[in-house]
Design a protein around this motif. Structure first.
Motif, PDB file in Angstrom:
ATOM      1  N   ILE A   1       0.944  -0.916   0.161  1.00 39.74           N
ATOM      2  CA  ILE A   1      -0.485  -0.208  -0.066  1.00 39.74           C
ATOM      3  C   ILE A   1       1.119   0.749  -0.363  1.00 39.74           C
ATOM      4  O   ILE A   1       0.514   2.505  -0.880  1.00 39.74           O
ATOM      5  N   GLY A   2       1.960   1.073   0.742  1.00 34.24           N
ATOM      6  CA  GLY A   2       2.674   1.989   0.911  1.00 34.24           C
ATOM      7  C   GLY A   2       3.422   2.905  -0.737  1.00 34.24           C
ATOM      8  O   GLY A   2       3.903   3.994  -0.774  1.00 34.24           O
ATOM      9  N   LEU A   3       3.667   1.628  -1.715  1.00 37.34           N
ATOM     10  CA  LEU A   3       4.387   2.212  -3.068  1.00 37.34           C
ATOM     11  C   LEU A   3       3.089   2.556  -3.789  1.00 37.34           C
ATOM     12  O   LEU A   3       3.070   3.205  -4.302  1.00 37.34           O
ATOM     13  N   ASN A   4       1.625   1.985  -3.822  1.00 38.18           N
ATOM     14  CA  ASN A   4       0.671   2.024  -4.807  1.00 38.18           C
ATOM     15  C   ASN A   4      -0.081   3.242  -4.188  1.00 38.18           C
ATOM     16  O   ASN A   4      -1.512   3.679  -5.039  1.00 38.18           O
ATOM     17  N   GLY A   5      -0.348   3.683  -2.557  1.00 34.05           N
ATOM     18  CA  GLY A   5      -1.202   4.568  -2.409  1.00 34.05           C
ATOM     19  C   GLY A   5      -2.201   4.243  -2.016  1.00 34.05           C
ATOM     20  O   GLY A   5      -2.335   2.906  -2.020  1.00 34.05           O
ATOM     21  N   HIS A   6      -3.082   4.926  -1.670  1.00 36.12           N
ATOM     22  CA  HIS A   6      -4.075   4.545  -0.757  1.00 36.12           C
ATOM     23  C   HIS A   6      -5.857   4.838  -1.351  1.00 36.12           C
ATOM     24  O   HIS A   6      -6.521   4.325  -0.750  1.00 36.12           O
ATOM     25  N   MET A   7      -5.157   5.553  -2.076  1.00 35.30           N
ATOM     26  CA  MET A   7      -6.503   5.880  -3.560  1.00 35.30           C
ATOM     27  C   MET A   7      -5.851   5.763  -4.377  1.00 35.30           C
ATOM     28  O   MET A   7      -4.978   7.011  -4.965  1.00 35.30           O
ATOM     29  N   PHE A   8      -7.021   5.535  -5.316  1.00 32.57           N
ATOM     30  CA  PHE A   8      -6.439   6.273  -6.671  1.00 32.57           C
ATOM     31  C   PHE A   8      -7.614   6.793  -7.265  1.00 32.57           C
ATOM     32  O   PHE A   8      -8.753   6.594  -7.225  1.00 32.57           O
TER      33      PHE A   8
END
Length: 430
Positions: free
Chosen positions: A76-83
């Motif tokens: 999650i830290g690399l991919n973000g929490h919201m897109f």
């Protein structure tokens, strides 16, 4: 004479619960004698079962917690929490949307991205890759990458045409800082004969190591403007990633972020993308707890059988204690102390052993790998580069409480049988 008769008729005064003599008798029963070797063996196995059960549960729960925490932090830290993805019209106003969303309370970082699949190659090998176009200022703040640069630097990232490469991918392609990396995209320039692949060589300016094999073996970061040109996204981004301070409170954050978008967008958060994965980890953790708790249950059954044998062996001694004035309650407490001591001491030893192992899981794994010559935790299969462990206080308390409950509950029936023993029947044939 009358006073003597009255004194004899007066019942013996019961001692206070858990008096010193009860502890003394209980500890004497714990000491093995030649005639009680079978009982002491059962008590030893009960003690060992409690120790192993508590230690195994603490270690396994700590490793499972470590897996969940590290995977969530890295994935999650690399991919973000919201897109945020644009609909109806291309996301050409990504800078304005990013600025508005970034000012929402609780949002720690909002960044536009251009993302595309590509084929990376060098003179020494080739591999598939996920290329992300990102602004240099955002890359330096990106959780998981910032502070994990092993070679090179991100200084002047936007000014040049260099790329940052994951450590595993760089190792696979035998790349170092300053080497050339060729990236090919199947979606290139449009010609009268169709779309032709686009190929371009870039200089490796930095190598990062996130610690998650899947990402280190896949990710390539390039300047946002260069990625827009390379993937035919001139003047636009295909996603805005949002990082929040409290990822577990996404429902409230979604309500706060949506008004700041001010344009039609599709909003997706990390729960929708990874819910099944983390649900599986939760189920595995619960199943492992239930399975390993059976070790303590078996140990508790051994305590029951050992105490029953001890009651039968000590029937004459119990009868003598009763005739000397010991109450049923005193006899019951003596055997409660005897059985509970095994459980309590075993729980304490297991707790110390479990915490010791849980805090040193990775050194122990490395030591065993060195002794056996085998890779006991291949990162390409388990996502992480090292065996994680995270001791949670609530799990330790739950394990200790379960062990103490089973140990004390196991002593109730044998102690009740000892208290119900009739001294007349026990001494009838003596």
């Amino acid at each position: 004479m009358t006073a003597t008769v009255e004194a004899a008729a007066t019942p013996a005064r019961a001692t206070r619960p858990f008096a010193p003599f009860e502890w003394m008798v209980a500890f004497r029963y714990l000491r093995a004698r030649n005639a009680q070797k079978s009982i002491s063996v059962i008590a030893g196995f009960s003690f060992l079962g409690i120790v192993l059960g508590v230690a195994a549960l603490i270690v396994v729960m700590s490793v499972m917690n470590g897996f969940r925490h590290d995977l969530m932090e890295k994935m999650i830290g690399l991919n973000g929490h919201m897109f945020l993805q644009g609909v109806e019209t291309p996301l050409t106003d990504y800078e304005a949307v990013t600025d508005r969303v970034g000012k929402v309370p609780g949002v720690t970082l909002a960044l536009p991205l251009v993302e595309g699949q590509a084929f990376a190659s060098s003179p020494y090998g080739s591999s598939g890759a996920l290329v992300r176009g990102i602004r240099g200022q955002d890359l330096e703040r990106l959780p998981g990458v910032a502070g994990h640069i092993t070679q090179g630097s991100l200084a002047g990232f936007d000014d040049g045409q260099g790329v940052a490469v994951g450590s595993k991918l760089a190792e696979h392609l035998s790349l170092r800082v300053g080497d050339k990396l060729t990236i090919m995209s199947p979606h290139g320039a449009e010609t009268p004969f169709g779309v032709t692949p686009r190929m371009k060589a870039y200089t490796v300016v930095a190598i990062f190591q996130i610690g998650m094999a899947t990402f280190d073996n896949t990710f390539i970061f390039m300047p946002l403007a260069e990625a827009q040109t390379f993937f035919n996204y001139d003047g636009q981004a295909n996603v805005i990633e949002v990082y929040v301070a409290d990822p577990d409170n996404m429902d409230a954050m979604r309500k706060a972020i949506e008004p700041a978008e001010q344009r039609p967008m599709i909003d997706t958060d990390w729960r929708q993308l990874n819910r099944s994965f983390f649900d599986v980890l939760g189920v595995e953790s619960n199943v492992m707890f239930a399975i390993l708790a059976l070790i303590m249950l078996v140990a508790a059954l051994n305590i029951i059988s050992g105490l029953i044998m001890l009651v039968q062996d000590k029937a004459r001694a119990i009868a003598v204690l009763r005739t000397m004035g010991a109450t049923r309650g005193a006899v019951m407490r003596i055997f409660l102390i005897t059985g509970a001591t095994i459980g309590v001491v075993g729980t304490v030893v297991g707790l110390v052993l479990g915490l010791l192992v849980a805090h040193n899981v990775e050194p122990i794994r490395r030591g065993l790998a060195w002794l056996t010559g085998a890779n006991l935790f291949p990162s390409e299969f388990y996502f992480l580069s090292q065996l994680p462990s995270r001791v949670e206080t609530r799990d330790v308390i739950a394990v200790v409480a379960l062990a103490l409950f089973l140990s004390i509950a196991a002593t109730i029936y044998p102690s009740w049988r000892a208290a119900k023993l009739d001294p007349v029947e026990a001494l009838r044939y003596e």
